[in-house]
Design a protein around this motif. Sequence first.
Motif, PDB file in Angstrom:
ATOM      1  N   LEU A 227       0.675  -1.356  -0.105  1.00  0.00           N
ATOM      2  CA  LEU A 227       0.256  -0.110  -0.193  1.00  0.00           C
ATOM      3  C   LEU A 227       0.811   1.260   0.148  1.00  0.00           C
ATOM      4  O   LEU A 227       0.432   2.178  -0.744  1.00  0.00           O
ATOM      5  CB  LEU A 227      -1.109   0.142   1.092  1.00  0.00           C
ATOM      6  CG  LEU A 227      -1.963   1.409   1.653  1.00  0.00           C
ATOM      7  CD1 LEU A 227      -2.750   1.145   0.118  1.00  0.00           C
ATOM      8  CD2 LEU A 227      -2.579   1.147   2.531  1.00  0.00           C
ATOM      9  N   GLN A 228       1.708   1.460   0.440  1.00  0.00           N
ATOM     10  CA  GLN A 228       2.521   2.280   0.502  1.00  0.00           C
ATOM     11  C   GLN A 228       3.412   2.693  -0.865  1.00  0.00           C
ATOM     12  O   GLN A 228       3.498   3.929  -0.781  1.00  0.00           O
ATOM     13  CB  GLN A 228       3.971   1.751   1.586  1.00  0.00           C
ATOM     14  CG  GLN A 228       3.631   2.202   3.430  1.00  0.00           C
ATOM     15  CD  GLN A 228       4.574   2.091   4.210  1.00  0.00           C
ATOM     16  OE1 GLN A 228       5.408   1.185   4.083  1.00  0.00           O
ATOM     17  NE2 GLN A 228       5.302   3.568   4.692  1.00  0.00           N
ATOM     18  N   HIS A 229       4.126   1.371  -1.292  1.00  0.00           N
ATOM     19  CA  HIS A 229       4.578   1.897  -2.909  1.00  0.00           C
ATOM     20  C   HIS A 229       3.106   2.295  -3.918  1.00  0.00           C
ATOM     21  O   HIS A 229       3.464   3.340  -4.412  1.00  0.00           O
ATOM     22  CB  HIS A 229       4.892   0.377  -3.207  1.00  0.00           C
ATOM     23  CG  HIS A 229       6.574   0.163  -2.525  1.00  0.00           C
ATOM     24  ND1 HIS A 229       6.890  -0.813  -2.814  1.00  0.00           N
ATOM     25  CD2 HIS A 229       6.992   0.846  -1.956  1.00  0.00           C
ATOM     26  CE1 HIS A 229       7.559  -0.988  -2.028  1.00  0.00           C
ATOM     27  NE2 HIS A 229       8.353  -0.207  -1.466  1.00  0.00           N
ATOM     28  N   ALA A 230       2.200   1.861  -3.587  1.00  0.00           N
ATOM     29  CA  ALA A 230       1.507   2.766  -4.318  1.00  0.00           C
ATOM     30  C   ALA A 230       0.800   3.529  -4.015  1.00  0.00           C
ATOM     31  O   ALA A 230       0.755   4.385  -5.050  1.00  0.00           O
ATOM     32  CB  ALA A 230      -0.435   1.276  -4.381  1.00  0.00           C
ATOM     33  N   MET A 231       0.782   4.568  -2.779  1.00  0.00           N
ATOM     34  CA  MET A 231       0.764   5.708  -2.500  1.00  0.00           C
ATOM     35  C   MET A 231       1.550   6.533  -3.042  1.00  0.00           C
ATOM     36  O   MET A 231       1.534   7.639  -3.508  1.00  0.00           O
ATOM     37  CB  MET A 231       0.129   5.755  -1.004  1.00  0.00           C
ATOM     38  CG  MET A 231      -0.970   4.743  -0.475  1.00  0.00           C
ATOM     39  SD  MET A 231      -1.219   5.262   1.273  1.00  0.00           S
ATOM     40  CE  MET A 231      -0.585   6.401   1.631  1.00  0.00           C
ATOM     41  N   GLY A 232       2.892   6.367  -3.092  1.00  0.00           N
ATOM     42  CA  GLY A 232       3.756   6.704  -3.239  1.00  0.00           C
ATOM     43  C   GLY A 232       3.406   7.147  -4.678  1.00  0.00           C
ATOM     44  O   GLY A 232       4.114   8.321  -5.178  1.00  0.00           O
ATOM     45  N   ARG A 233       3.644   6.296  -6.285  1.00  0.00           N
ATOM     46  CA  ARG A 233       3.348   6.377  -6.892  1.00  0.00           C
ATOM     47  C   ARG A 233       2.097   6.984  -7.408  1.00  0.00           C
ATOM     48  O   ARG A 233       1.937   8.085  -8.233  1.00  0.00           O
ATOM     49  CB  ARG A 233       3.279   5.563  -7.638  1.00  0.00           C
ATOM     50  CG  ARG A 233       4.327   4.272  -8.047  1.00  0.00           C
ATOM     51  CD  ARG A 233       3.569   3.169  -8.863  1.00  0.00           C
ATOM     52  NE  ARG A 233       2.662   2.560  -8.714  1.00  0.00           N
ATOM     53  CZ  ARG A 233       1.905   1.281  -7.741  1.00  0.00           C
ATOM     54  NH1 ARG A 233       3.888   0.699  -7.555  1.00  0.00           N
ATOM     55  NH2 ARG A 233       1.261   0.197  -7.491  1.00  0.00           N
ATOM     56  N   LEU A 234       1.070   7.396  -6.091  1.00  0.00           N
ATOM     57  CA  LEU A 234      -0.202   8.864  -6.881  1.00  0.00           C
ATOM     58  C   LEU A 234      -0.237  10.083  -5.213  1.00  0.00           C
ATOM     59  O   LEU A 234      -1.147  10.218  -5.268  1.00  0.00           O
ATOM     60  CB  LEU A 234      -1.682   8.077  -6.631  1.00  0.00           C
ATOM     61  CG  LEU A 234      -1.822   6.705  -7.532  1.00  0.00           C
ATOM     62  CD1 LEU A 234      -3.092   6.355  -7.591  1.00  0.00           C
ATOM     63  CD2 LEU A 234      -1.923   7.540  -8.503  1.00  0.00           C
ATOM     64  N   LEU A 235       0.954  10.081  -5.009  1.00  0.00           N
ATOM     65  CA  LEU A 235       0.666  11.091  -3.963  1.00  0.00           C
ATOM     66  C   LEU A 235       0.261  12.673  -4.080  1.00  0.00           C
ATOM     67  O   LEU A 235      -0.434  13.214  -2.991  1.00  0.00           O
ATOM     68  CB  LEU A 235       2.469  11.291  -3.110  1.00  0.00           C
ATOM     69  CG  LEU A 235       2.711  11.803  -1.909  1.00  0.00           C
ATOM     70  CD1 LEU A 235       1.557  11.350  -1.036  1.00  0.00           C
ATOM     71  CD2 LEU A 235       3.864  11.561  -1.427  1.00  0.00           C
ATOM     72  N   GLY A 236       0.522  13.113  -5.542  1.00  0.00           N
ATOM     73  CA  GLY A 236       0.007  14.341  -5.573  1.00  0.00           C
ATOM     74  C   GLY A 236      -1.429  13.783  -5.722  1.00  0.00           C
ATOM     75  O   GLY A 236      -2.394  15.036  -5.251  1.00  0.00           O
ATOM     76  N   SER A 237      -2.186  13.441  -6.924  1.00  0.00           N
ATOM     77  CA  SER A 237      -3.464  12.745  -6.449  1.00  0.00           C
ATOM     78  C   SER A 237      -4.306  12.781  -5.431  1.00  0.00           C
ATOM     79  O   SER A 237      -5.026  13.272  -5.046  1.00  0.00           O
ATOM     80  CB  SER A 237      -4.124  11.819  -7.736  1.00  0.00           C
ATOM     81  OG  SER A 237      -3.484  10.631  -7.274  1.00  0.00           O
ATOM     82  N   LEU A 238      -3.352  11.772  -4.170  1.00  0.00           N
ATOM     83  CA  LEU A 238      -4.177  12.649  -3.498  1.00  0.00           C
ATOM     84  C   LEU A 238      -4.121  13.165  -2.861  1.00  0.00           C
ATOM     85  O   LEU A 238      -5.181  13.476  -2.016  1.00  0.00           O
ATOM     86  CB  LEU A 238      -3.120  11.205  -2.686  1.00  0.00           C
ATOM     87  CG  LEU A 238      -3.431   9.355  -2.478  1.00  0.00           C
ATOM     88  CD1 LEU A 238      -2.583   8.165  -1.592  1.00  0.00           C
ATOM     89  CD2 LEU A 238      -4.528   8.707  -2.176  1.00  0.00           C
ATOM     90  N   ALA A 239      -3.005  14.157  -2.635  1.00  0.00           N
ATOM     91  CA  ALA A 239      -3.108  15.361  -2.095  1.00  0.00           C
ATOM     92  C   ALA A 239      -3.995  15.927  -2.488  1.00  0.00           C
ATOM     93  O   ALA A 239      -4.770  16.970  -1.674  1.00  0.00           O
ATOM     94  CB  ALA A 239      -1.988  15.902  -1.964  1.00  0.00           C
TER      95      ALA A 239
END
Length: 244
Positions: A227-239
């Motif tokens: 999950l951490q790796h997946a979040m890292g790839r989409l951090l901008g859109s999550l923000a």
Amino acid sequence: MGSVQRAMRLLEAVAEHEYGAPAKQLARETGLALPTAYHLLRTLVYEGYLSRDKGLFFLGEAAERLGSSGARQKRRSTVVDTLADWRDTIGAPVYYAMYRDGEIEVVCVSDTPCNPAVEEWADFRETGHAHAIGQCLLAQLDEDARRDHLDRHPVQSITPYTVRDSHSLLRRLERMRRMDPVTERQEYALGTVCAAIPITVGTTAATMAISLPAHQADRLPAATQQLQHAMGRLLGSLAISISI
């Protein structure tokens, strides 16, 4: 139906003109007779979808509210779709929560019948000390905000594994490294282990989390890393989507 379609065409035409446009130009661009355009424009102004200034028409507050609502819905849809992808890839329920207006709020949950989410048998807002989501959010707050939260929602043992008192919880939170995952094992629900990963944007505290049955506890570290790796790839859109 025809009047609605013509009114929508006028709204779209007005939206194309940042500095406004007169009725004659809007009638010409939409292919409407000038009397029809005038009538619809006056109605749209009356309803707040357009405003008029010095003979020029602009989008009104009602239209802007629609645009804001549409943008929020799009952001929420993006988060829902993302959580579903991660749920299927990891094989575990995925949760998105944030700390808003002094309370823990689970914004979105993605699960399946085969991998159901944890049942909220005790109010998530009142038991933040017990579950990984709450501990992760509280760890992102400053000391005063934590103490204020615990004054309103005192620590209580809800399983044999729950932290016993606020002093012990505060010490645990102080030891947590700000961006490290938080894990808990059967502190909120017997038979369940959870992990939550912090997301901090400005002053907003948020988290993504997963849960697994206790008999699959050995999967938790690898699933959390996934999950951490997946979040890292989409951090901008999550923000960007934090505010849904």
